[in-house]
Write a protein that holds these residues in place. Sequence first.
Motif, PDB file in Angstrom:
ATOM      1  N   PRO A  52       0.845  -1.197   0.000  1.00  0.00           N
ATOM      2  CA  PRO A  52       0.000   0.000   0.000  1.00  0.00           C
ATOM      3  C   PRO A  52       0.877   1.243   0.000  1.00  0.00           C
ATOM      4  CG  PRO A  52      -0.050  -1.044   2.178  1.00  0.00           C
ATOM      5  CD  PRO A  52       0.768  -1.937   1.270  1.00  0.00           C
ATOM      6  N   ALA A  53       0.692   2.081  -1.021  1.00  0.00           N
ATOM      7  CA  ALA A  53       1.540   3.278  -1.184  1.00  0.00           C
ATOM      8  C   ALA A  53       0.701   4.474  -1.604  1.00  0.00           C
ATOM      9  CB  ALA A  53       2.628   3.000  -2.224  1.00  0.00           C
ATOM     10  N   ALA A  54      -0.574   4.442  -1.239  1.00  0.00           N
ATOM     11  CA  ALA A  54      -1.487   5.481  -1.729  1.00  0.00           C
ATOM     12  C   ALA A  54      -1.717   6.598  -0.721  1.00  0.00           C
ATOM     13  CB  ALA A  54      -2.826   4.847  -2.124  1.00  0.00           C
ATOM     14  N   GLY A  55      -0.980   6.579   0.387  1.00  0.00           N
ATOM     15  CA  GLY A  55      -1.199   7.598   1.427  1.00  0.00           C
ATOM     16  C   GLY A  55      -0.564   8.925   1.066  1.00  0.00           C
ATOM     17  N   LYS A  66       4.138  10.723   0.543  1.00  0.00           N
ATOM     18  CA  LYS A  66       5.197  10.032   1.276  1.00  0.00           C
ATOM     19  C   LYS A  66       5.987   9.024   0.442  1.00  0.00           C
ATOM     20  CE  LYS A  66       4.096   7.624   5.038  1.00  0.00           C
ATOM     21  NZ  LYS A  66       3.821   7.486   6.481  1.00  0.00           N
ATOM     22  N   GLY A 125      -6.837   2.997  -2.643  1.00  0.00           N
ATOM     23  CA  GLY A 125      -8.137   3.518  -2.229  1.00  0.00           C
ATOM     24  C   GLY A 125      -8.019   4.669  -1.250  1.00  0.00           C
ATOM     25  N   ALA A 126      -9.139   4.974  -0.623  1.00  0.00           N
ATOM     26  CA  ALA A 126      -9.208   6.135   0.271  1.00  0.00           C
ATOM     27  C   ALA A 126      -8.604   5.845   1.638  1.00  0.00           C
ATOM     28  CB  ALA A 126     -10.658   6.564   0.426  1.00  0.00           C
ATOM     29  N   SER A 127      -8.511   4.563   2.013  1.00  0.00           N
ATOM     30  CA  SER A 127      -7.881   4.184   3.282  1.00  0.00           C
ATOM     31  C   SER A 127      -6.850   3.104   2.985  1.00  0.00           C
ATOM     32  CB  SER A 127      -8.934   3.619   4.247  1.00  0.00           C
ATOM     33  OG  SER A 127      -9.449   2.400   3.724  1.00  0.00           O
ATOM     34  N   SER A 131      -6.894   0.206   0.077  1.00  0.00           N
ATOM     35  CA  SER A 131      -5.766   0.023  -0.848  1.00  0.00           C
ATOM     36  C   SER A 131      -5.324  -1.442  -0.850  1.00  0.00           C
ATOM     37  CB  SER A 131      -4.589   0.924  -0.451  1.00  0.00           C
ATOM     38  OG  SER A 131      -4.910   2.284  -0.629  1.00  0.00           O
ATOM     39  N   ALA A 151       4.730   0.870   2.120  1.00  0.00           N
ATOM     40  CA  ALA A 151       5.768   1.605   1.382  1.00  0.00           C
ATOM     41  C   ALA A 151       6.567   2.483   2.335  1.00  0.00           C
ATOM     42  CB  ALA A 151       5.115   2.468   0.314  1.00  0.00           C
ATOM     43  N   LYS A 260       8.717   2.603  10.601  1.00  0.00           N
ATOM     44  CA  LYS A 260       7.895   3.320   9.615  1.00  0.00           C
ATOM     45  C   LYS A 260       8.307   4.784   9.563  1.00  0.00           C
ATOM     46  CE  LYS A 260       3.372   3.905  10.215  1.00  0.00           C
ATOM     47  NZ  LYS A 260       1.926   3.635  10.186  1.00  0.00           N
TER      48      LYS A 260
HETATM   49  O1  C5P Z   1      -0.856   6.435   7.156  1.00  0.00           O
HETATM   50  P1  C5P Z   1       0.025   5.279   7.487  1.00  0.00           P
HETATM   51  O2  C5P Z   1       1.432   5.696   7.755  1.00  0.00           O
HETATM   52  O3  C5P Z   1      -0.512   4.324   8.498  1.00  0.00           O
HETATM   53  O4  C5P Z   1       0.112   4.449   6.126  1.00  0.00           O
HETATM   54  C1  C5P Z   1       0.712   3.180   6.053  1.00  0.00           C
HETATM   55  C2  C5P Z   1       0.823   2.783   4.601  1.00  0.00           C
HETATM   56  O5  C5P Z   1      -0.475   2.720   4.007  1.00  0.00           O
HETATM   57  C3  C5P Z   1       1.653   3.771   3.778  1.00  0.00           C
HETATM   58  O6  C5P Z   1       2.579   3.024   2.984  1.00  0.00           O
HETATM   59  C4  C5P Z   1       0.608   4.497   2.947  1.00  0.00           C
HETATM   60  O7  C5P Z   1       1.085   4.922   1.670  1.00  0.00           O
HETATM   61  C5  C5P Z   1      -0.467   3.420   2.772  1.00  0.00           C
HETATM   62  N1  C5P Z   1      -1.796   3.982   2.500  1.00  0.00           N
HETATM   63  C6  C5P Z   1      -2.472   3.574   1.351  1.00  0.00           C
HETATM   64  N2  C5P Z   1      -3.703   4.113   1.034  1.00  0.00           N
HETATM   65  C7  C5P Z   1      -4.246   5.054   1.821  1.00  0.00           C
HETATM   66  C8  C5P Z   1      -3.575   5.475   3.011  1.00  0.00           C
HETATM   67  C9  C5P Z   1      -2.350   4.912   3.332  1.00  0.00           C
HETATM   68  O8  C5P Z   1      -1.971   2.748   0.589  1.00  0.00           O
HETATM   69  N3  C5P Z   1      -5.396   5.587   1.441  1.00  0.00           N
END
Ligand code: C5P
Length: 283
Positions: A52-55, A66, A125-127, A131, A151, A260
């Motif tokens: 997951p890399a969508a944050g 990030k 996705g949005a969370s 994702s 990620a 992290k």
């Molecule tokens: O926000 P946090 O640090 O907990 O995010 C952990 C991972 O989840 C990160 O690699 C971030 O890119 C990913 N993520 C995501 N989709 C989102 C929010 C976070 O893939 N909507």
Amino acid sequence: MAWRNGGRGSTNVQSGRGPARSRNPRSARAIPITTEEPNLNASAQLAAAVVPAAGRGERLGPGAPKALRELGGVPLLVHAVRALARSRAVGLVVVCAPPDGVAEVVSLLDSHGLDGKDVRVVPGGASRQESVRLGLAAVPAGTRVVLVHDAARPLVPVEVVDAVAAAVRAGAAAVVPAVPLADTVKRVEPQPSGPEPVLDTPDRSTLRAVQTPQGFDLPGLVAAHERALAEGAEVTDDAGLIERFGGRVVVVPGHEEAFKVTRPLDLVLAEAVLARRRATDGY
Ligand code: C5P
């Protein structure tokens, strides 16, 4: 740098949000950045990793999302994918990109050497949970072991990746790497402002700080995500979903360098770790 749409391959990407989730790798909603079709017999023996890399990474301060922030001149995401690709246990890496940044992530990954691994990019996705669920839809159905790796943990040592995959292969349904806590932890009653009353102090010797990659038996994790979607359950890690639905999760040793990258100070620490690795290990 901003996530943007457009560029190589972007027109082939579907949204990944429709009801017809395909378990067929040929119709998976993903851009393979390698041209070779995976050998399914061989790849079924290997783990697939979902990243997951969508944050947006807002706690890191203003700037690029990030996953695109650089560490030693290389984006965090590339470090994380390389860390997984270094493991002989991993055959496929699925990256969940910001929905408006898929093409950019594809070209970014394309421009870095990734040890000849099959790497695909899907819209996230949005969370984080959404994702991961979208990333799981791009994992071939015959795969047995799936790893989920943030990620934001660019420096996880390959030994941790190998140990998690091996524990799942040995029969555990859900495996998390974790480290003991340095700080004492207190549970509080959160307040909008002002001092927060302490509720209790858990025995530190029983607490662990959980890292990634977390490893799972693929059908079990897919079922947990589908149930969470149906029930509206939200958790901060994938093992949390397995626990919530009564599954057994085990812990294996994590590593202090698998931390992290969340706040600016984490980037300073990560730069120092990377500089030491480059100086001593030819990393
Ligand atoms: O926000 P946090 O640090 O907990 O995010 C952990 C991972 O989840 C990160 O690699 C971030 O890119 C990913 N993520 C995501 N989709 C989102 C929010 C976070 O893939 N909507």
